[in-house]
Design an enzyme around this catalytic site. Structure first.
Site, PDB file in Angstrom:
ATOM      1  N   PHE A   1      58.547  48.792  51.614  1.00 24.41           N
ATOM      2  CA  PHE A   1      58.362  48.867  53.068  1.00 24.41           C
ATOM      3  C   PHE A   1      57.935  47.524  53.657  1.00 24.41           C
ATOM      4  CE2 PHE A   1      57.236  53.550  54.307  1.00 24.41           C
ATOM      5  CZ  PHE A   1      58.553  53.783  54.582  1.00 24.41           C
ATOM      6  N   GLU A   2      58.471  47.206  54.837  1.00 24.41           N
ATOM      7  CA  GLU A   2      58.022  46.076  55.645  1.00 24.41           C
ATOM      8  C   GLU A   2      57.954  44.765  54.858  1.00 24.41           C
ATOM      9  OE1 GLU A   2      54.540  47.054  57.888  1.00 24.41           O
ATOM     10  OE2 GLU A   2      55.333  48.999  58.502  1.00 24.41           O
ATOM     11  N   GLY A   3      58.941  44.574  53.994  1.00 23.83           N
ATOM     12  CA  GLY A   3      59.010  43.376  53.168  1.00 23.83           C
ATOM     13  C   GLY A   3      58.668  43.700  51.734  1.00 23.83           C
TER      14      GLY A   3
END
Length: 645
Positions: A423-425
């Site tokens: 998630f998110e990178g």
């Protein structure tokens, strides 16, 4: 279907240039983590530990009390897991509580909570149901409220924030089936047409997208007369004509999240819904994530606290060979790791969040380190809990309860936490992102010197600039407070473990890390960016040093407040001792590793040299392309969008 618009074809260098243009170029505020990577241990930036105001605490605690009552009486995590859906009445209750507007200013109908209390709320909700925590986080951390708060016009805030605070769920749409952390290849387009833009394209993994009322969409505006073009952010009404949610995706964990595939076909969006200027979309996304990433550590802290509770209760009740299993050293070491790491993760989360609230520091590296470290350690803690529980850790809570035992969802925790490393990178992308920021000072003075495409004149000027910088910087890496026995003595009060020794280690470690980075840049120069194994270890060392610093500072804060100070010192001491072992291993692996042979093996695997090793199995995968067709055009599927009104 309409004719396919060509997906942008970009080289590796062009892709890096797009990402580079999107990052914030200047450092206008101090950064503890940036200084740490430069070999400067700026304890003054985090100690004394920053604290919220009395009014902020009162407002936050009042909401947490209401939220706790709600999740204890209205949120059935087991039901959400079984049915893979959050009941409508839960969403309605959260709206009535104001939970959709935790971070939105009260003048727009929100609660105006600080980042600290927002994260406490997410941890509380996430402990009852991770899916509910994700819904609230995706809505507020990266959905419409955050980018509008930072980049929206007064008119946009007046139009959309009251809706987000009380009634409307939002989602963030960047990823595409063939585009993840490489936005230079973004294919969704927004073509100017009068006072509107017309959107076409497909977005993947749209968390909240199935139930959202409002969307933040990243799309590429073609360059034309009067239009700068580039990746641009828009607020889009999810019910607009031409939008089809084609699929609700299912996952290993987080079974209740409303994550989908969204197709845009000739979707008309008013120009007044554009966030910021054309071409600023990627910068808006990255800036939003600087604080948005702090929601993931909150879920990991909640997981650590629950893992510790279950490990404590189970290890005292289960006996083996005449004593509780927790009293056996092999199990006890795992319990110690969970306890110490949970303390450190909470320290990292609260320090980073309070720094975000005060807005005195640039926390782009701190936020990224918090996300990276928490997601990796959170997963490890959950894995250790499953191991402590043995066969019961592998058994589902429903099965345990069916045969008369306490239904402990340890295996669900492991499944739910796994996505945090993506998630998110992803961890790998976070390594590269943080490494880029960590070497920013070097690139700003010596970047032209190591760039093979720069002219000799540019290299000469860079050489003079770099010479001055390194003449001042390098001597400071030779010695420091970490070599003075009495340094940081306030962290060794009578009758408490010696945390001052750990801070001296951090100071020495920061200088050693900076020297190692400088040596690597001198050795590899322009090839440094390809040394991803080395860069990942550099970042991991920095993350450990940051976590040690946060743990020590938090322990001292709790001691001075009279809040379990002795126990906090013990936990910080245990964490730092465990962390130092990991740091020493990472330092050793900077120069003694298998990176070279790994590259040779990868060449062989991708070149088909080892296909004989794959014999003797059957592949249970279904047929189909590796990446779904994203040809622009009208949808041929049923719209599964279901706004929760």
């Amino acid at each position: 279907m309409s004719a396919a618009s060509p997906r942008p074809t970009v080289s590796e260098r062009e892709a890096r240039e797009v990402a580079e243009a999107a990052r914030e170029q200047e450092w206008r505020k101090p950064s503890f983590a940036k200084e740490l990577f430069l070999g400067r241990f700026r304890l003054d930036l985090i100690h004394p530990h920053p604290t919220p105001s009395t009014e902020q605490v009162q407002r936050g605690e009042e909401f947490l009390a209401k939220l706790r009552d709600f999740v204890e009486t209205k949120v059935d995590g087991a039901l959400i897991e079984r049915e893979a859906r959050i009941p409508d009445e839960v969403i309605t209750g959260l709206k009535e509580l104001g939970a959709l507007g935790m971070k939105i200013d009260p003048k727009y109908g929100g609660l105006g909570l600080t980042q600290v209390y927002y994260n406490k709320a997410l941890a509380l909700v996430g402990s009852a149901s991770p899916a509910v925590g994700v819904l609230l986080s995706a809505h507020q951390s990266i959905g419409v409220p955050q980018p509008l708060k930072m980049f929206g016009t007064p008119e946009q805030k007046e139009r959309f924030l009251p809706r987000c605070a009380r009634t409307d769920i939002s989602a963030f749409l960047l990823t595409e089936p063939d585009v993840g952390s490489d936005p230079a290849r973004l294919a969704t387009t927004a073509v100017p047409d009068g006072d509107s833009y017309v959107l076409d394209g497909v977005k993947l993994w749209t968390t909240n997208g199935v139930v959202a009322d409002l969307l933040v969409v990243m799309a590429r505006v073609p360059r034309s007369e009067g239009h700068k073009g580039g990746i641009t952010a828009f607020v889009v009404e999810a019910g607009s004509e031409g939008i089809t949610v084609e699929n609700r995706n299912s996952f290993m964990g987080l079974r209740g999240i409303e994550n989908g595939v969204t197709r845009f076909h000739q979707v008309r969006v008013p120009a007044e819904n554009r966030i910021g200027p054309e071409g600023a979309g990627l910068k808006i996304a990255l800036t939003t994530l600087n604080t948005g990433r702090l929601s993931l550590p909150a879920s990991c802290v909640a997981a650590g606290k629950w893992s510790l509770k279950i490990a404590r209760e189970w290890s005292a009740a289960r006996e083996q060979w005449g004593r509780p299993v927790g009293r056996h050293e092999a199990v006890g070491a795992k319990i110690s790791f969970i306890a110490a790491t949970t303390f450190a993760l909470e320290a990292v989360m609260e320090l980073s969040s309070q720094m975000a609230d005060e807005n005195r520091n640039d926390i782009r590296i701190e936020g990224a380190l918090a996300k990276l470290f928490a997601s990796e350690m959170g997963w490890t803690m959950a894995d250790e809990l499953v191991q402590i529980r043995g066969g019961r850790g592998f058994e589902t809570a429903q099965s345990l309860a069916a045969r008369g035992e306490r239904g402990v969802p340890a295996e669900q925790l492991l499944r739910d936490l796994r996505i945090n490393r993506i998630f998110e990178g992803s961890t790998e992308i976070m390594h590269l992102l943080i490494a880029r920021e960590a070497v920013d000072a070097h690139l700003s003075v010596a970047g032209d010197l190591i760039d093979p495409d720069k002219a000799l004149g540019d290299k000469a000027r860079a050489g003079v600039k770099a010479g001055g910088f390194y003449a001042r910087w390098l001597p400071k890496l030779v010695a420091g407070p970490g070599q003075i026995p009495g340094a940081y003595s306030s962290f060794h009060p009578a009758g408490h473990p010696d945390l001052a020794a750990h801070l001296r280690y951090v100071e020495r470690g920061a200088r050693k890390l900076a020297r190692s980075t400088f040596y690597a840049m001198s050795r590899w120069q322009g090839r440094m960016e390809t040394k991803q194994g080395f860069l990942g270890r550099v970042v991991d060392i920095g993350a450990e040093l940051f976590a040690m610093s946060a743990a020590c500072v938090r322990a001292e804060m709790l001691r001075t407040r009279g809040e379990h100070g002795r126990e906090a010192y013990q936990l910080a001491d245990a964490f730092c001792r465990q962390s130092r072992i990991r740091v020493e291993e990472l330092f050793g692996r900077l120069w003694t590793n298998t990176d070279s042979i790994d590259r040779k093996v990868v060449d062989g695997v991708l070149g088909g040299a080892y296909t004989w090793l794959e014999s003797g199995i059957v592949d249970p995968s279904s047929d189909g392309p590796w990446i779904a067709d994203t040809t622009p055009g009208a949808s041929r599927k049923e719209n599964v969008h279901r706004p929760m009104r």
